[in-house]
Design a protein around this motif. Structure first.
Motif, PDB file in Angstrom:
ATOM      1  N   ILE A 292      53.482   4.440  -9.061  1.00 45.61           N
ATOM      2  CA  ILE A 292      53.749   4.122  -7.660  1.00 45.61           C
ATOM      3  C   ILE A 292      55.244   4.041  -7.371  1.00 45.61           C
ATOM      4  N   SER A 293      56.027   3.522  -8.341  1.00 47.91           N
ATOM      5  CA  SER A 293      57.441   3.265  -8.062  1.00 47.91           C
ATOM      6  C   SER A 293      58.361   4.458  -8.324  1.00 47.91           C
ATOM      7  N   LEU A 294      58.090   5.244  -9.370  1.00 39.57           N
ATOM      8  CA  LEU A 294      58.985   6.347  -9.716  1.00 39.57           C
ATOM      9  C   LEU A 294      58.327   7.715  -9.680  1.00 39.57           C
ATOM     10  N   GLY A 295      57.023   7.751  -9.464  1.00 44.41           N
ATOM     11  CA  GLY A 295      56.287   9.011  -9.555  1.00 44.41           C
ATOM     12  C   GLY A 295      56.680  10.058  -8.543  1.00 44.41           C
ATOM     13  N   ILE A 296      57.288   9.648  -7.447  1.00 48.38           N
ATOM     14  CA  ILE A 296      57.623  10.568  -6.360  1.00 48.38           C
ATOM     15  C   ILE A 296      58.624  11.632  -6.808  1.00 48.38           C
ATOM     16  N   TYR A 297      59.542  11.278  -7.727  1.00 50.44           N
ATOM     17  CA  TYR A 297      60.614  12.207  -8.101  1.00 50.44           C
ATOM     18  C   TYR A 297      60.071  13.434  -8.833  1.00 50.44           C
ATOM     19  N   VAL A 298      59.269  13.219  -9.865  1.00 50.68           N
ATOM     20  CA  VAL A 298      58.748  14.343 -10.633  1.00 50.68           C
ATOM     21  C   VAL A 298      57.649  15.067  -9.857  1.00 50.68           C
ATOM     22  N   THR A 299      56.889  14.334  -9.034  1.00 53.64           N
ATOM     23  CA  THR A 299      55.846  14.959  -8.219  1.00 53.64           C
ATOM     24  C   THR A 299      56.438  16.015  -7.299  1.00 53.64           C
ATOM     25  N   ASP A 300      57.591  15.728  -6.732  1.00 48.61           N
ATOM     26  CA  ASP A 300      58.251  16.680  -5.841  1.00 48.61           C
ATOM     27  C   ASP A 300      58.632  17.956  -6.595  1.00 48.61           C
ATOM     28  N   THR A 301      59.113  17.808  -7.839  1.00 48.84           N
ATOM     29  CA  THR A 301      59.471  18.976  -8.650  1.00 48.84           C
ATOM     30  C   THR A 301      58.256  19.842  -8.931  1.00 48.84           C
TER      31      THR A 301
END
Length: 390
Positions: A56-65
């Protein structure tokens, strides 16, 4: 929105996340179980909670890649994106399931990237960002050996500190502070502006200090109850770093299923990419947690015992090395593997004690399956995409 393909996409993403959780949960907790610090049930609960928080807290960065950095899904016809990404998820889920059955800790990121490349090739190689692919592959090469190198360097330091009673308190304070502050600073630093860095640094110092005080007081209580200072220090630190590794696992591996699902949702009509990513992350986070709880014990002994025998100090060094490597990679948005990191960490502490401490045959088997997984998932996704688009 096409309800049928929406349902298929969500189920396929959940399937990958479930398999990812069951296969990669030992990356976070295998060392603690192998060192006899935690039983399997408690270890699985810690891994579940921490990985969900990391997702929930850091997953957004790699998900975007994964969503659009490898194949330009935003400028592609919607049917191609939906059917291609479903093919990627199915190829990855099946290969991971096979790996778990064989008790091999699989690099799910290699599978998902291989699948996305296969999907891209089925549409046209011009859609693939080969620069991003190259950057990710370089990271794959670096991660296991970086973790192994860190572990190789740290082991002599920590092995001494955990042998001498006078160093137990100092080791506990220093190591717990590092373990608490590393994920905190990476979560809080959003930009390189001075105000962001100052805010993140002050907050991290406060959180790290409070966490260290709590850990120290708990350690003192355990000693008062008759525990050994050295044993209790290594036990507490290993539990802390196992939770940190589970956190980094969630932050990085949630993208394996969330990235393709986000692309599917965007193509189906959720035209705000951030909204699509958050919906996908929630689905994937639940899937990861379910996989950890339901089948996460399947290959714990591979990480915890079979690569190299572990004690609490060696397990801590292996886990810390892998965690630091993974947290930095996650913050940089690089989809790299927790399997690569923890295998590298265990390998590093094993080699620091001599080659006889390492199961070289098992390592060869693991690395071979990692190498096969890229062309395998690439081929499966390529054929599935072509079949669905006919």
């Amino acid at each position: 929105m096409d309800l049928l393909w929406f349902t298929i996409g969500v189920l396929a993403a959940f399937f990958v996340a479930w398999n990812n959780g069951s296969n990669n949960a030992p990356n976070a907790i295998g060392t603690a179980v192998g060192a006899k610090v935690l039983d399997v049930r408690k270890a699985l609960m810690i891994a579940t909670i921490a990985s969900f928080a990391g997702s929930i807290s850091l997953g957004i960065y790699v998900t975007d890649t994964v969503m659009r950095g490898i194949v330009n899904t935003l400028n592609m016809p919607a049917p191609y994106v939906v059917k291609g990404m479903v093919s990627v998820l199915l190829a990855t889920g099946v290969w991971t399931l096979i790996s778990t059955y064989l008790k091999v800790p699989m690099s799910v990121h290699v599978e998902i990237i291989g699948g996305i490349i296969g999907f891209g090739l089925s549409i046209g190689s011009s859609f693939i960002s080969w620069g991003t692919v190259l950057k990710i592959m370089v990271a794959w090469l670096i991660v296991p050996f970086a973790a192994a190198g860190i572990a190789y360097i740290l082991y002599p330091v920590f092995s001494r500190s955990f042998r001498e009673k006078r160093l137990a308190k100092t080791s506990l304070i220093a190591a717990s502070y590092i373990t608490a502050t590393t994920p905190t600073i990476l979560i809080l630093v959003k930009t390189i502006s001075v105000s962001s860095i100052v805010y993140a640094s002050i907050t991290t110092i406060i959180i790290g200090t409070l966490a260290t005080i709590i850990v120290y007081l708990y350690w003192k209580r355990r000693i008062a109850e008759g525990g050994s200072p050295l044993h209790e220090a290594s036990r507490i630190l290993l539990i802390m770093v196992a939770a940190a590794m589970a956190f980094s696992f969630g932050s990085n591996d949630v993208a394996n299923s969330a990235g393709p699902l986000a692309a599917i949702l965007y193509a189906l009509g959720i035209k705000e990419s951030l909204t699509a990513m958050w919906i996908a992350i929630i689905v994937a986070s639940i899937g990861l947690s379910a996989g950890i709880i339901m089948w996460g014990s399947k290959i714990i002994d591979t990480i915890g015992e079979k690569i190299s025998p572990l004690t609490p100090p060696t397990a801590y060094v292996a886990q810390l090395s892998a965690t630091l490597t993974m947290l930095v990679a996650s913050r940089l948005g690089l989809p790299v593997s927790t399997s690569m990191a923890i295998v590298g960490g265990v390998m590093g502490v094993g080699f620091s004690r001599g080659t006889r401490s390492v199961n070289l045959k098992l390592l060869a088997r693991i690395f071979t399956l990692w190498l096969i997984s890229l062309p395998a998932t690439m081929s499966i996704a390529y054929l599935l995409t072509i079949s669905l688009l006919i």
